[in-house]
Design a protein around this motif. Sequence first.
Motif, PDB file in Angstrom:
ATOM      1  N   CYS A   1      15.544   1.461   5.592  1.00 43.97           N
ATOM      2  CA  CYS A   1      14.091   1.431   5.416  1.00 43.97           C
ATOM      3  C   CYS A   1      13.512   0.436   6.407  1.00 43.97           C
ATOM      4  O   CYS A   1      13.437  -0.755   6.123  1.00 43.97           O
ATOM      5  CB  CYS A   1      13.744   1.048   3.979  1.00 43.97           C
ATOM      6  SG  CYS A   1      11.973   0.887   3.665  1.00 43.97           S
TER       7      CYS A   1
ATOM      8  N   LEU B   1       6.100   1.337  -6.226  1.00 42.35           N
ATOM      9  CA  LEU B   1       6.698   2.671  -6.098  1.00 42.35           C
ATOM     10  C   LEU B   1       7.728   2.941  -7.187  1.00 42.35           C
ATOM     11  O   LEU B   1       8.631   3.759  -7.029  1.00 42.35           O
ATOM     12  CB  LEU B   1       7.324   2.835  -4.708  1.00 42.35           C
ATOM     13  CG  LEU B   1       6.336   2.872  -3.531  1.00 42.35           C
ATOM     14  CD1 LEU B   1       7.080   2.923  -2.202  1.00 42.35           C
ATOM     15  CD2 LEU B   1       5.382   4.065  -3.646  1.00 42.35           C
TER      16      LEU B   1
ATOM     17  N   TYR C   1       8.731   6.500  -8.527  1.00 36.64           N
ATOM     18  CA  TYR C   1       9.628   7.391  -7.777  1.00 36.64           C
ATOM     19  C   TYR C   1      11.097   7.137  -8.099  1.00 36.64           C
ATOM     20  O   TYR C   1      11.975   7.860  -7.613  1.00 36.64           O
ATOM     21  CB  TYR C   1       9.390   7.226  -6.271  1.00 36.64           C
ATOM     22  CG  TYR C   1       8.057   7.780  -5.809  1.00 36.64           C
ATOM     23  CD1 TYR C   1       7.928   9.109  -5.418  1.00 36.64           C
ATOM     24  CD2 TYR C   1       6.923   6.971  -5.775  1.00 36.64           C
ATOM     25  CE1 TYR C   1       6.712   9.621  -5.009  1.00 36.64           C
ATOM     26  CE2 TYR C   1       5.696   7.467  -5.354  1.00 36.64           C
ATOM     27  CZ  TYR C   1       5.600   8.801  -4.982  1.00 36.64           C
ATOM     28  OH  TYR C   1       4.389   9.300  -4.563  1.00 36.64           O
TER      29      TYR C   1
ATOM     30  N   LEU D   1       7.237   9.406   0.247  1.00 34.98           N
ATOM     31  CA  LEU D   1       7.372   7.955   0.162  1.00 34.98           C
ATOM     32  C   LEU D   1       6.841   7.272   1.424  1.00 34.98           C
ATOM     33  O   LEU D   1       6.157   6.238   1.357  1.00 34.98           O
ATOM     34  CB  LEU D   1       8.839   7.574  -0.056  1.00 34.98           C
ATOM     35  CG  LEU D   1       9.396   7.785  -1.455  1.00 34.98           C
ATOM     36  CD1 LEU D   1      10.917   7.669  -1.437  1.00 34.98           C
ATOM     37  CD2 LEU D   1       8.793   6.777  -2.428  1.00 34.98           C
TER      38      LEU D   1
ATOM     39  N   LYS E   1       3.094   7.514   1.330  1.00 40.02           N
ATOM     40  CA  LYS E   1       2.566   6.653   0.267  1.00 40.02           C
ATOM     41  C   LYS E   1       2.524   5.197   0.725  1.00 40.02           C
ATOM     42  O   LYS E   1       1.614   4.440   0.356  1.00 40.02           O
ATOM     43  CB  LYS E   1       3.458   6.780  -0.976  1.00 40.02           C
ATOM     44  CG  LYS E   1       2.946   6.035  -2.205  1.00 40.02           C
ATOM     45  CD  LYS E   1       1.749   6.720  -2.826  1.00 40.02           C
ATOM     46  CE  LYS E   1       1.368   6.078  -4.143  1.00 40.02           C
ATOM     47  NZ  LYS E   1       0.179   6.714  -4.746  1.00 40.02           N
ATOM     48  N   SER E   2       3.493   4.802   1.556  1.00 39.44           N
ATOM     49  CA  SER E   2       3.544   3.410   2.017  1.00 39.44           C
ATOM     50  C   SER E   2       2.360   3.049   2.908  1.00 39.44           C
ATOM     51  O   SER E   2       2.013   1.877   3.021  1.00 39.44           O
ATOM     52  CB  SER E   2       4.859   3.157   2.772  1.00 39.44           C
ATOM     53  OG  SER E   2       4.842   3.745   4.060  1.00 39.44           O
TER      54      SER E   2
END
Length: 386
Positions: free
Chosen positions: A96, A132, A135, A187, A190-191
């Motif tokens: 990530c 988050l 999720y 994801l 969304k970030s």
Amino acid sequence: MKYVVLLCDGMSDHKIEQLGNKTILEYANVDNFNKLAKEGICGLIHTTPKGWYPGSDICNLSIFGYNPKEVYTGRSPIEAASIGIQLNEKDYAFRCNLVSLDKNYETMEDFSAYHIDNDTAKQAISYLNDNLKEYGVEFYSGVGYRNIMVVRNKEFDVKTTPPHDIMGKKIDRYLPVGENSQFLVELIKKSWGLLSDKFGKANSIWLWGEGKKPTLTPFHEKFGLNGAVIAAVDLVRGIGKLANMKIIDVPGATGFIDTNFKGKAKYAVEALKEVDYVYIHVEAPDEAGHMGSIEEKVKAVENINNLMLPVIIEGLREYKEYRLLIAPDHPTPVKLRTHVAEPVPAIIWGSDIEPDKNTFYNEFINPSFVFNDGYKIADFFIRRYK
């Protein structure tokens, strides 16, 4: 016998017009590299299996002596091991990255969020964990922009792209694709709203390098040596942990051009009092290559030459028998700003090495040895050279 491997990540390069059509190694002050080349033997190592991407995970596994075709399950599980993340058989880990996209979230401006500092990165990762949760994912802090996301009990069959390969490019062509890829894309998107401008220049995450838990034969069982690893990046530390090697922390080691070059060398020499083999990883040349900075890459190479090699050479000479292997894991040409699957030049120097006819170290050495299966270099370096 004492063994040291000095892995200069991404150090080899292509000829550069601005340097008079010389490579970084031809142009920079590398007098200590050249001295070792003159007193040792030089060769070429194909660290990337044919048809594979030349990632630092693949290439470092090869230099350690592990066949990537047999042990590699993905980049992120190796980094997860470094952080101490426990993975079960059905879990997936993803690298990530905290990255910087342009204001429209269309173009990859910087794969490292302009080298976000550790404290700010940790705050961002903590914020993602808090926001988050729905999720069912877990975020773990690594070093700077390099972090890990874990998804439990969910299968993936996806293709992802390293963000350092798409600097300045539109991201829509490089988002994850394949089974359950939409989960990852959601994801990432969304970030954007979550990170925004809250944490320096990090305004997005980028997910890649997926994989499941790997298994490595312990290094001492494989080669009969007690080994240690000195590295600032989780990827290389993770290989060391999976191989049951000692991980040595060096104050000021950053994985960038401001790393503690001399400190890494000093800690390696000190470690030889307790272990027989030390693997030193230096990330700085690779980072400079990804930045496309000729100046920074020259500086990184000269720092290795001036600050590290004298300490390592002097330290090894305290022992009756010793060997040193120097090599990049792959080239990272500043013009391309990414890795290429080309052979890398290597030096083997030591108390029992009969010199060949090379008098310099760069990409154009006259090879005394060539390894098309890169992982075989370790056995040659440790056991078979006569």
